[in-house]
Scaffold this active site. Sequence first.
Site, PDB file in Angstrom:
ATOM      1  N   CYS A  55      64.639  43.191  71.578  1.00 33.21           N
ATOM      2  CA  CYS A  55      63.492  44.860  70.484  1.00 33.21           C
ATOM      3  C   CYS A  55      63.812  45.020  69.923  1.00 33.21           C
ATOM      4  O   CYS A  55      63.550  45.130  69.565  1.00 33.21           O
ATOM      5  CB  CYS A  55      62.595  44.566  72.328  1.00 33.21           C
ATOM      6  SG  CYS A  55      62.573  45.290  73.647  1.00 33.21           S
ATOM      7  N   LYS A 109      52.658  35.836  84.063  1.00 35.23           N
ATOM      8  CA  LYS A 109      53.021  34.434  83.587  1.00 35.23           C
ATOM      9  C   LYS A 109      54.482  34.655  82.846  1.00 35.23           C
ATOM     10  O   LYS A 109      54.950  35.754  82.081  1.00 35.23           O
ATOM     11  CB  LYS A 109      51.833  34.302  82.709  1.00 35.23           C
ATOM     12  CG  LYS A 109      51.835  33.255  82.020  1.00 35.23           C
ATOM     13  CD  LYS A 109      52.630  32.675  81.118  1.00 35.23           C
ATOM     14  CE  LYS A 109      53.017  33.017  80.048  1.00 35.23           C
ATOM     15  NZ  LYS A 109      53.549  32.526  79.118  1.00 35.23           N
ATOM     16  N   GLU A 117      54.813  46.337  74.732  1.00 35.13           N
ATOM     17  CA  GLU A 117      56.347  46.758  74.932  1.00 35.13           C
ATOM     18  C   GLU A 117      56.615  45.278  73.829  1.00 35.13           C
ATOM     19  O   GLU A 117      56.014  44.275  73.539  1.00 35.13           O
ATOM     20  CB  GLU A 117      57.455  46.007  75.608  1.00 35.13           C
ATOM     21  CG  GLU A 117      57.099  47.484  76.819  1.00 35.13           C
ATOM     22  CD  GLU A 117      57.258  49.233  76.553  1.00 35.13           C
ATOM     23  OE1 GLU A 117      58.207  49.335  75.495  1.00 35.13           O
ATOM     24  OE2 GLU A 117      57.378  49.798  77.534  1.00 35.13           O
ATOM     25  N   GLY A 136      56.656  41.750  74.491  1.00 30.21           N
ATOM     26  CA  GLY A 136      56.647  40.287  73.329  1.00 30.21           C
ATOM     27  C   GLY A 136      56.272  41.019  71.617  1.00 30.21           C
ATOM     28  O   GLY A 136      56.679  41.815  71.715  1.00 30.21           O
ATOM     29  N   SER A 137      55.730  40.153  71.482  1.00 34.42           N
ATOM     30  CA  SER A 137      55.585  40.439  69.799  1.00 34.42           C
ATOM     31  C   SER A 137      54.542  41.498  69.745  1.00 34.42           C
ATOM     32  O   SER A 137      53.743  40.728  70.471  1.00 34.42           O
ATOM     33  CB  SER A 137      55.974  38.650  69.383  1.00 34.42           C
ATOM     34  OG  SER A 137      54.236  38.400  69.799  1.00 34.42           O
ATOM     35  N   THR A 138      54.944  42.021  68.341  1.00 33.82           N
ATOM     36  CA  THR A 138      53.664  42.737  68.218  1.00 33.82           C
ATOM     37  C   THR A 138      52.612  42.134  67.699  1.00 33.82           C
ATOM     38  O   THR A 138      51.689  42.214  67.975  1.00 33.82           O
ATOM     39  CB  THR A 138      53.809  43.682  67.253  1.00 33.82           C
ATOM     40  OG1 THR A 138      54.878  44.373  66.965  1.00 33.82           O
ATOM     41  CG2 THR A 138      52.945  44.372  66.410  1.00 33.82           C
ATOM     42  N   GLU A 139      52.368  40.561  67.252  1.00 32.12           N
ATOM     43  CA  GLU A 139      51.192  39.813  67.270  1.00 32.12           C
ATOM     44  C   GLU A 139      50.673  39.755  68.549  1.00 32.12           C
ATOM     45  O   GLU A 139      49.096  39.648  68.515  1.00 32.12           O
ATOM     46  CB  GLU A 139      52.049  38.496  66.149  1.00 32.12           C
ATOM     47  CG  GLU A 139      51.132  37.830  65.372  1.00 32.12           C
ATOM     48  CD  GLU A 139      51.171  36.520  65.556  1.00 32.12           C
ATOM     49  OE1 GLU A 139      52.733  36.221  65.313  1.00 32.12           O
ATOM     50  OE2 GLU A 139      50.799  35.661  65.220  1.00 32.12           O
ATOM     51  N   GLY A 196      50.978  41.160  71.273  1.00 32.08           N
ATOM     52  CA  GLY A 196      50.771  42.004  72.032  1.00 32.08           C
ATOM     53  C   GLY A 196      49.130  43.279  71.486  1.00 32.08           C
ATOM     54  O   GLY A 196      48.417  42.949  72.240  1.00 32.08           O
ATOM     55  N   GLU A 222      61.058  41.685  62.063  1.00 30.43           N
ATOM     56  CA  GLU A 222      62.036  41.326  62.900  1.00 30.43           C
ATOM     57  C   GLU A 222      62.905  40.051  63.015  1.00 30.43           C
ATOM     58  O   GLU A 222      61.873  39.123  62.729  1.00 30.43           O
ATOM     59  CB  GLU A 222      61.528  42.035  64.381  1.00 30.43           C
ATOM     60  CG  GLU A 222      61.918  41.493  65.425  1.00 30.43           C
ATOM     61  CD  GLU A 222      61.116  42.351  67.180  1.00 30.43           C
ATOM     62  OE1 GLU A 222      60.132  41.564  66.769  1.00 30.43           O
ATOM     63  OE2 GLU A 222      61.790  43.264  67.433  1.00 30.43           O
TER      64      GLU A 222
HETATM   65  P1  NAP Z   1      55.654  36.719  72.101  1.00 28.01           P
HETATM   66  O1  NAP Z   1      55.100  35.379  71.351  1.00 28.01           O
HETATM   67  O2  NAP Z   1      54.643  37.663  72.096  1.00 28.01           O
HETATM   68  O3  NAP Z   1      54.941  35.727  73.180  1.00 28.01           O
HETATM   69  C1  NAP Z   1      55.662  36.996  74.489  1.00 28.01           C
HETATM   70  C2  NAP Z   1      55.105  36.314  75.754  1.00 28.01           C
HETATM   71  O4  NAP Z   1      53.693  36.320  75.721  1.00 28.01           O
HETATM   72  C3  NAP Z   1      55.408  34.877  76.189  1.00 28.01           C
HETATM   73  O5  NAP Z   1      55.190  35.164  77.871  1.00 28.01           O
HETATM   74  C4  NAP Z   1      54.405  33.990  75.527  1.00 28.01           C
HETATM   75  O6  NAP Z   1      53.671  33.094  75.935  1.00 28.01           O
HETATM   76  C5  NAP Z   1      53.031  35.067  75.653  1.00 28.01           C
HETATM   77  N1  NAP Z   1      51.260  34.472  74.612  1.00 28.01           N
HETATM   78  C6  NAP Z   1      51.908  33.657  74.034  1.00 28.01           C
HETATM   79  N2  NAP Z   1      51.061  34.161  72.474  1.00 28.01           N
HETATM   80  C7  NAP Z   1      49.767  34.255  74.128  1.00 28.01           C
HETATM   81  C8  NAP Z   1      48.256  34.641  74.256  1.00 28.01           C
HETATM   82  N3  NAP Z   1      47.681  34.362  73.196  1.00 28.01           N
HETATM   83  N4  NAP Z   1      47.746  35.013  74.857  1.00 28.01           N
HETATM   84  C9  NAP Z   1      48.517  35.594  75.932  1.00 28.01           C
HETATM   85  N5  NAP Z   1      50.061  35.074  76.144  1.00 28.01           N
HETATM   86  C10 NAP Z   1      50.515  34.846  75.100  1.00 28.01           C
HETATM   87  O7  NAP Z   1      56.856  36.456  71.895  1.00 28.01           O
HETATM   88  P2  NAP Z   1      58.307  35.621  71.876  1.00 28.01           P
HETATM   89  O8  NAP Z   1      58.703  35.142  70.290  1.00 28.01           O
HETATM   90  O9  NAP Z   1      58.588  35.204  72.891  1.00 28.01           O
HETATM   91  O10 NAP Z   1      59.419  37.060  71.954  1.00 28.01           O
HETATM   92  C11 NAP Z   1      60.149  37.766  71.362  1.00 28.01           C
HETATM   93  C12 NAP Z   1      59.158  38.967  70.721  1.00 28.01           C
HETATM   94  O11 NAP Z   1      59.138  40.131  71.701  1.00 28.01           O
HETATM   95  C13 NAP Z   1      59.638  39.777  69.678  1.00 28.01           C
HETATM   96  O12 NAP Z   1      59.147  40.217  68.819  1.00 28.01           O
HETATM   97  C14 NAP Z   1      60.845  41.250  70.577  1.00 28.01           C
HETATM   98  O13 NAP Z   1      60.810  42.426  70.054  1.00 28.01           O
HETATM   99  C15 NAP Z   1      59.096  41.522  71.359  1.00 28.01           C
HETATM  100  N6  NAP Z   1      60.020  42.011  72.909  1.00 28.01           N
HETATM  101  C16 NAP Z   1      59.537  43.397  72.753  1.00 28.01           C
HETATM  102  C17 NAP Z   1      60.417  43.806  73.646  1.00 28.01           C
HETATM  103  C18 NAP Z   1      59.735  45.352  74.089  1.00 28.01           C
HETATM  104  O14 NAP Z   1      60.559  45.956  75.389  1.00 28.01           O
HETATM  105  N7  NAP Z   1      59.632  46.042  73.427  1.00 28.01           N
HETATM  106  C19 NAP Z   1      61.425  43.279  74.865  1.00 28.01           C
HETATM  107  C20 NAP Z   1      61.408  42.089  74.607  1.00 28.01           C
HETATM  108  C21 NAP Z   1      60.893  41.482  73.719  1.00 28.01           C
HETATM  109  P3  NAP Z   1      54.684  31.118  76.046  1.00 28.01           P
HETATM  110  O15 NAP Z   1      55.663  31.711  75.394  1.00 28.01           O
HETATM  111  O16 NAP Z   1      55.204  30.980  77.341  1.00 28.01           O
HETATM  112  O17 NAP Z   1      53.312  30.411  75.617  1.00 28.01           O
END
Ligand code: NAP
Length: 506
Positions: free
Chosen positions: A313, A204, A279, A257-260, A262, A410
């Site tokens: 990240c 996804k 991650e 994605g985000s810790t929240e 995650g 962050e």
């Molecule tokens: P995010 O909101 O956590 O989204 C990441 C993914 O999760 C997206 O595909 C999102 O879908 C999906 N998602 C959102 N809510 C969900 C739920 N309730 N259940 C299942 N999936 C859900 O993160 P973001 O704001 O897009 O990305 C930025 C964050 O990612 C930052 O905190 C960054 O540090 C972290 N990140 C970490 C790494 C690493 O390798 N450690 C790498 C890159 C980014 P949609 O957005 O399509 O709705």
Amino acid sequence: MSTNNSNTGHSNTAPSPKVAEFIARQHKMLIGSEWTEAVSGSTLGVINPATGEEIARTPSGDAQDIDRAVSAARKAFEDSEWSRMRPAQRERLLWRLADLMEQNIEELAEIESIDNGKTAIVAQHVDITLAIDFLRYMAGWATKIEGRSVDISIPYMPDAVLHGYTRREPVGVVGAIIAWNFPLLLAVWKLGPALATGCTFVIKPAQETPLSILRLGELIQEAGYPAGVVNIVTGDGAVAGDALAKHPGVNKLTFTGSTEVGKLIGKAAMNNMTRVTLELGGKSPAIVLPDADITKAAAGVATGIFFNSGQVCCAGSRLYVHKKIFDNTVADIASIAEGMTLGHGLDPTVDLGPLVSQKQLDRVCGYIDDGLSQGASIVTGGGRAGDSGYFVKPTILADVDHNARVVQEEIFGPVLVAIPFEDTDEVIRLANDSPYGLGASIWSNNLSEVHRMIPKIQSGSVWVNCHTALDPALPFGGYKQSGLGREMGAEAIEHYTEVKTVLMSV
Ligand code: NAP
Ligand code: MG
């Protein structure tokens, strides 16, 4: 305006005809061997962040589509040409996919640029090149997945002749959910070990950036992967992502994605005892010791935070510089920031593209304002650039309290907080004063000091005289709230396999 940071003009930004044709298509998602609409028929818009304009629509998948995809992946895992394939054939297929990506590298880079905002040059030479190298690295693993042979001494079976060994078996159906900052690369970090080990895959993508992964789906078919080995369901995280995370037919979840979010994925995984790797976010320190070469450190720190407009990240977003060289180092980083050209990612003269979305623009500018309201001062930058697209000037904040949100949370944008320190113990304490622990860099040639510091730093990676340097053979992942498990390296193979113990009495 006087700096290059205001240059958000849109010259030389027409995509190639092939990419224009791809983007203009009616996009579908890949389930089994079919390109299909969502069962509900609904769609989501895809925005070009350099202009704010909608450029495409993709299916908005929901639980029914996830169910179809997981079933296709299950069938391919259990009963297909794929489930009977020899490791050497899996190796060859991964090489074929990498070759196809290489043959289409410029097209993939352009798609990534238009969708995410990053420059096509960076997309080509960093994102896609790393993804290709990683697939080839993982191809090598397909034939090197090994168990152990163990001598047995069970006390209550003294006369038995026993043969004990372990096997590493593919974990099964992998569910991947990823962020938008390196769409194709994040996908491939998960796809590579899944395909090397013989798993099947449902991904996804982030709704902001699905396009390069849809194109990858076409290349996966062209490479000759059997139906259902790789499935792509586009859609909203709270709908399609949630359904994938909770699906009992998934054997392993892998999330970036985000810790929240995650934590939500982790809890959903535990309910089904699904294997999970996470991650997550970071707030990585860059530490400049007093002996450092200021010019080199400034250049490295600037890249460490401003690369990909700070949407990394492990971006080095907290800068700690010894007070003796603080002013000069920060001034050098500021002058690098001021020399960066902002603009459309397809313009080859541009250094930094826009942030990915209006939401991220508002979030990053909100953090800058919050920092200022808590007493920070602006060394350079300080907000939005231009009035169309989602551009933010590379920004440095100083005079910040260590408890301020801009230091602790962050931001995920081109915003550096600069903090002076006096001695090594103090800077280690400050570096570790964070809920995160993804990466850290130390800038120094005082090797004995650096060696003493490395074990004390709470982070999954420590870079010395470099930052965000990633290699397929090195594991990558977080301590503390930055995640669980590791991507890349031999560690990734462990996360995509189960260990089976076999004991034979012969
Ligand atoms: P995010 O909101 O956590 O989204 C990441 C993914 O999760 C997206 O595909 C999102 O879908 C999906 N998602 C959102 N809510 C969900 C739920 N309730 N259940 C299942 N999936 C859900 O993160 P973001 O704001 O897009 O990305 C930025 C964050 O990612 C930052 O905190 C960054 O540090 C972290 N990140 C970490 C790494 C690493 O390798 N450690 C790498 C890159 C980014 P949609 O957005 O399509 O709705
Ligand atoms: Mg987009």
